[in-house]
Design a protein around this motif. Structure first.
Motif, PDB file in Angstrom:
ATOM      1  N   GLN A   5      26.854  -9.200  -4.719  1.00 41.23           N
ATOM      2  CA  GLN A   5      27.064  -8.488  -5.787  1.00 41.23           C
ATOM      3  C   GLN A   5      26.315  -8.938  -7.046  1.00 41.23           C
ATOM      4  O   GLN A   5      26.185  -8.238  -8.018  1.00 41.23           O
ATOM      5  CB  GLN A   5      28.537  -8.549  -6.103  1.00 41.23           C
ATOM      6  CG  GLN A   5      29.430  -7.775  -5.156  1.00 41.23           C
ATOM      7  CD  GLN A   5      30.956  -7.984  -5.348  1.00 41.23           C
ATOM      8  OE1 GLN A   5      31.576  -8.832  -5.862  1.00 41.23           O
ATOM      9  NE2 GLN A   5      31.683  -6.989  -4.761  1.00 41.23           N
ATOM     10  N   HIS A   6      25.685 -10.189  -6.969  1.00 38.37           N
ATOM     11  CA  HIS A   6      24.945 -10.407  -8.318  1.00 38.37           C
ATOM     12  C   HIS A   6      23.286 -10.168  -7.851  1.00 38.37           C
ATOM     13  O   HIS A   6      22.167 -10.836  -8.508  1.00 38.37           O
ATOM     14  CB  HIS A   6      25.108 -11.936  -8.363  1.00 38.37           C
ATOM     15  CG  HIS A   6      26.557 -12.423  -8.766  1.00 38.37           C
ATOM     16  ND1 HIS A   6      27.140 -11.936 -10.117  1.00 38.37           N
ATOM     17  CD2 HIS A   6      27.464 -12.756  -8.007  1.00 38.37           C
ATOM     18  CE1 HIS A   6      28.451 -12.354  -9.911  1.00 38.37           C
ATOM     19  NE2 HIS A   6      28.815 -12.869  -8.859  1.00 38.37           N
ATOM     20  N   ARG A   7      23.005  -9.520  -6.519  1.00 47.89           N
ATOM     21  CA  ARG A   7      21.709  -9.177  -6.486  1.00 47.89           C
ATOM     22  C   ARG A   7      21.495  -7.826  -6.649  1.00 47.89           C
ATOM     23  O   ARG A   7      22.269  -6.918  -6.583  1.00 47.89           O
ATOM     24  CB  ARG A   7      21.223  -9.562  -5.077  1.00 47.89           C
ATOM     25  CG  ARG A   7      21.707 -10.979  -4.617  1.00 47.89           C
ATOM     26  CD  ARG A   7      21.610 -11.109  -3.194  1.00 47.89           C
ATOM     27  NE  ARG A   7      21.335 -12.393  -2.744  1.00 47.89           N
ATOM     28  CZ  ARG A   7      21.826 -13.082  -1.710  1.00 47.89           C
ATOM     29  NH1 ARG A   7      22.217 -11.973  -0.987  1.00 47.89           N
ATOM     30  NH2 ARG A   7      21.910 -14.261  -1.226  1.00 47.89           N
ATOM     31  N   SER A   8      20.220  -7.707  -7.365  1.00 48.61           N
ATOM     32  CA  SER A   8      19.966  -6.175  -7.621  1.00 48.61           C
ATOM     33  C   SER A   8      19.171  -5.670  -6.145  1.00 48.61           C
ATOM     34  O   SER A   8      18.535  -6.421  -5.693  1.00 48.61           O
ATOM     35  CB  SER A   8      18.820  -5.982  -8.751  1.00 48.61           C
ATOM     36  OG  SER A   8      17.918  -6.798  -8.525  1.00 48.61           O
ATOM     37  N   ASP A 267      13.925 -11.267 -10.184  1.00 48.26           N
ATOM     38  CA  ASP A 267      15.261 -11.415 -10.019  1.00 48.26           C
ATOM     39  C   ASP A 267      15.851 -11.719  -8.569  1.00 48.26           C
ATOM     40  O   ASP A 267      14.969 -11.695  -7.504  1.00 48.26           O
ATOM     41  CB  ASP A 267      15.960  -9.971 -10.267  1.00 48.26           C
ATOM     42  CG  ASP A 267      17.353  -9.845 -10.596  1.00 48.26           C
ATOM     43  OD1 ASP A 267      17.958 -11.170 -10.527  1.00 48.26           O
ATOM     44  OD2 ASP A 267      18.007  -8.851 -10.909  1.00 48.26           O
ATOM     45  N   ASP A 268      16.945 -11.998  -8.451  1.00 45.71           N
ATOM     46  CA  ASP A 268      17.602 -12.191  -7.241  1.00 45.71           C
ATOM     47  C   ASP A 268      18.038 -10.840  -6.408  1.00 45.71           C
ATOM     48  O   ASP A 268      18.533 -10.007  -7.146  1.00 45.71           O
ATOM     49  CB  ASP A 268      19.178 -12.990  -7.074  1.00 45.71           C
ATOM     50  CG  ASP A 268      18.718 -14.406  -7.378  1.00 45.71           C
ATOM     51  OD1 ASP A 268      17.817 -15.005  -7.431  1.00 45.71           O
ATOM     52  OD2 ASP A 268      19.757 -15.038  -7.899  1.00 45.71           O
ATOM     53  N   ARG A 269      17.499 -10.597  -5.383  1.00 43.28           N
ATOM     54  CA  ARG A 269      17.388  -9.150  -4.654  1.00 43.28           C
ATOM     55  C   ARG A 269      18.200  -8.932  -3.501  1.00 43.28           C
ATOM     56  O   ARG A 269      18.233  -9.918  -2.546  1.00 43.28           O
ATOM     57  CB  ARG A 269      15.950  -8.690  -4.612  1.00 43.28           C
ATOM     58  CG  ARG A 269      14.805  -8.982  -5.770  1.00 43.28           C
ATOM     59  CD  ARG A 269      15.264  -7.987  -6.783  1.00 43.28           C
ATOM     60  NE  ARG A 269      14.261  -7.879  -7.660  1.00 43.28           N
ATOM     61  CZ  ARG A 269      14.132  -7.192  -8.881  1.00 43.28           C
ATOM     62  NH1 ARG A 269      15.241  -6.238  -8.989  1.00 43.28           N
ATOM     63  NH2 ARG A 269      13.026  -7.054  -9.525  1.00 43.28           N
ATOM     64  N   LEU A 270      18.541  -7.768  -3.220  1.00 39.27           N
ATOM     65  CA  LEU A 270      18.899  -7.370  -1.934  1.00 39.27           C
ATOM     66  C   LEU A 270      17.953  -6.389  -1.706  1.00 39.27           C
ATOM     67  O   LEU A 270      17.959  -5.280  -2.223  1.00 39.27           O
ATOM     68  CB  LEU A 270      20.393  -6.814  -1.989  1.00 39.27           C
ATOM     69  CG  LEU A 270      20.954  -6.061  -0.866  1.00 39.27           C
ATOM     70  CD1 LEU A 270      21.023  -7.206   0.530  1.00 39.27           C
ATOM     71  CD2 LEU A 270      22.326  -5.540  -0.644  1.00 39.27           C
ATOM     72  N   SER A 292      15.932 -19.413   1.261  1.00 44.39           N
ATOM     73  CA  SER A 292      16.851 -19.876   0.587  1.00 44.39           C
ATOM     74  C   SER A 292      18.182 -19.318   0.398  1.00 44.39           C
ATOM     75  O   SER A 292      19.280 -19.983   0.059  1.00 44.39           O
ATOM     76  CB  SER A 292      16.241 -20.448  -0.641  1.00 44.39           C
ATOM     77  OG  SER A 292      16.058 -19.375  -1.639  1.00 44.39           O
ATOM     78  N   GLY A 293      18.335 -18.140   0.660  1.00 40.44           N
ATOM     79  CA  GLY A 293      19.614 -17.500   0.295  1.00 40.44           C
ATOM     80  C   GLY A 293      19.631 -16.747  -1.130  1.00 40.44           C
ATOM     81  O   GLY A 293      20.748 -16.154  -1.195  1.00 40.44           O
ATOM     82  N   ARG A 294      18.697 -17.033  -2.129  1.00 43.14           N
ATOM     83  CA  ARG A 294      18.860 -16.549  -3.102  1.00 43.14           C
ATOM     84  C   ARG A 294      18.659 -15.073  -3.281  1.00 43.14           C
ATOM     85  O   ARG A 294      19.317 -14.346  -4.183  1.00 43.14           O
ATOM     86  CB  ARG A 294      17.693 -16.960  -3.965  1.00 43.14           C
ATOM     87  CG  ARG A 294      17.671 -18.359  -4.619  1.00 43.14           C
ATOM     88  CD  ARG A 294      16.760 -18.725  -5.587  1.00 43.14           C
ATOM     89  NE  ARG A 294      15.640 -18.265  -5.491  1.00 43.14           N
ATOM     90  CZ  ARG A 294      14.612 -18.893  -4.900  1.00 43.14           C
ATOM     91  NH1 ARG A 294      14.773 -20.253  -4.413  1.00 43.14           N
ATOM     92  NH2 ARG A 294      13.565 -18.541  -4.868  1.00 43.14           N
ATOM     93  N   SER A 295      18.035 -14.400  -2.266  1.00 44.54           N
ATOM     94  CA  SER A 295      17.824 -13.181  -2.052  1.00 44.54           C
ATOM     95  C   SER A 295      18.119 -12.622  -0.524  1.00 44.54           C
ATOM     96  O   SER A 295      18.091 -13.654   0.186  1.00 44.54           O
ATOM     97  CB  SER A 295      16.393 -12.513  -2.256  1.00 44.54           C
ATOM     98  OG  SER A 295      16.108 -12.544  -3.680  1.00 44.54           O
ATOM     99  N   ALA A 296      18.178 -11.516  -0.239  1.00 47.69           N
ATOM    100  CA  ALA A 296      18.451 -11.251   1.186  1.00 47.69           C
ATOM    101  C   ALA A 296      17.840  -9.829   1.624  1.00 47.69           C
ATOM    102  O   ALA A 296      17.395  -9.174   0.607  1.00 47.69           O
ATOM    103  CB  ALA A 296      20.221 -10.795   1.387  1.00 47.69           C
TER     104      ALA A 296
END
Length: 344
Positions: A5-8, A267-270, A292-296
């Motif tokens: 939910q914190h990923r754009s 940014d952290d992304r989806l 690393s799991g910061r984005s997906a």
């Protein structure tokens, strides 16, 4: 799921070479938004649109999928329709990222091109490409710097998709010679499903007429941020409305990996691949920000034709994940799953 939910959300659209027989066909007639969007694209082609649709849905098409008259309109239609489908779930993307033809579909969803103008331009390019020499593209498992000895005689780097995934493009005879040299040198490569040397100087004769055609169209700055894989940064308002920017794209290299790197640093992304073959998902999974799991990254369609139910399962899985995080992404006052405004 909380971390997601914190990923754009960034919608990614694949380009030439990602097409395959019956791509996303399991959604046609099953997902109304997708079906309507595909029909809207093909309707702009008049009677030819019906033939394109028939070949797409046929087990034995009259025209193969690597023919430009099929690959170009169908890949554009599927990319555009998948974008409309994902957004109909109430997802409001923070940005778009397209590869080759995918950038063109993203530009329509972002409001730069009107759909009818985009289809007209696409079909005119297909027509004009018939006057250029036949050729193709080779996806090579090597870094760009390793392939300098294979360039020349019209063969150029057409795309940089990952640190060790480079596409070479050029006319048929020189490209065959390069393929033979790659084999002799023990290089791993595959030929992409295209008969046209996209992103090479072979298409330079089309630029002037293409620019003139785009000059008759009404372009607008993107309503949603759009990363250009030709500049590796966000598309500016001035670039978006300049016909020359779009006209030269078929001759310019696609810098997907540098652009993806920019997207993931901002940014952290989806990342959601809204198109066939997972050709963008695979390299994105190798990026450090994803590892690393910061984005997906989430593919909305299967990697190849696996039947109608596989198409539907992939879409259901993507929808479930996105709706779990859609509340902060949906337009204000709109429930998750509601359709957003239609693309221009």
């Amino acid at each position: 799921m909380t971390r997601l939910q914190h990923r754009s959300v960034v919608l990614m659209f694949p380009g030439t070479g990602a097409q395959h027989a019956r791509m996303a066909a399991g959604l046609y007639g099953h997902e109304p938004v997708f079906t309507d969007a595909v029909d809207a694209v093909l309707a702009e082609l008049g009677a030819e649109g019906g033939a394109v649709r028939a070949d797409w849905l046929a087990d034995a098409p009259a025209e193969p999928m690597d023919a430009d008259t099929r690959s170009a309109p169908l890949l554009f239609a599927v990319d555009y329709a998948m974008g409309r489908l994902v957004e109909s779930w109430g997802v409001r993307p923070a940005a778009y990222l397209g590869h080759s033809m995918g950038e063109f579909a993203a530009a329509v969803l972002a409001g730069v091109f009107r759909l009818e103008d985009a289809v007209r331009l696409l079909w005119e390019r297909v027509r004009m490409q018939r006057t250029t020499p036949a050729g193709g593209m080779l996806a090579v498992a090597a870094a760009e710097r390793e392939l300098s000895g294979y360039l020349g005689d019209g063969v150029v780097v057409g795309a940089v998709n990952a640190p060790r995934h480079t596409v070479l493009s050029g006319p048929e005879a020189p490209l065959r010679a390069v393929a033979e040299k790659l084999v002799a040198d023990g290089r791993t490569f595959r030929r992409l499903a295209s008969r046209t040397p996209y992103h090479s100087p072979a298409l330079a004769p089309l630029v002037r007429d293409t620019e003139a055609l785009i000059g008759t169209m009404r372009l607008a700055p993107p309503r949603t941020p759009l990363y250009s894989a030709y500049t590796a940064r966000l598309l500016s308002a001035a670039e978006a409305v300049r016909p020359a920017f779009w006209a030269v794209q078929p001759t310019a290299p696609v810098l997907f990996w540098p652009t993806l790197d920019r997207v993931l640093k901002d940014d952290d992304r989806l990342l959601v691949e809204a198109g066939p073959s997972q050709s963008l998902t695979v390299p994105a999974r190798g990026h450090e920000a994803v590892r690393s799991g910061r984005s997906a990254v989430v593919p909305a369609l299967p990697p190849r034709a696996l039947g109608p139910e596989a198409d539907r399962r992939s879409v259901r899985a993507a929808r479930e994940l996105l709706l779990a995080v859609a509340a902060p992404l949906a337009p204000e006052g709109a429930p998750a799953g509601s359709a957003g405004p239609p693309a221009r």
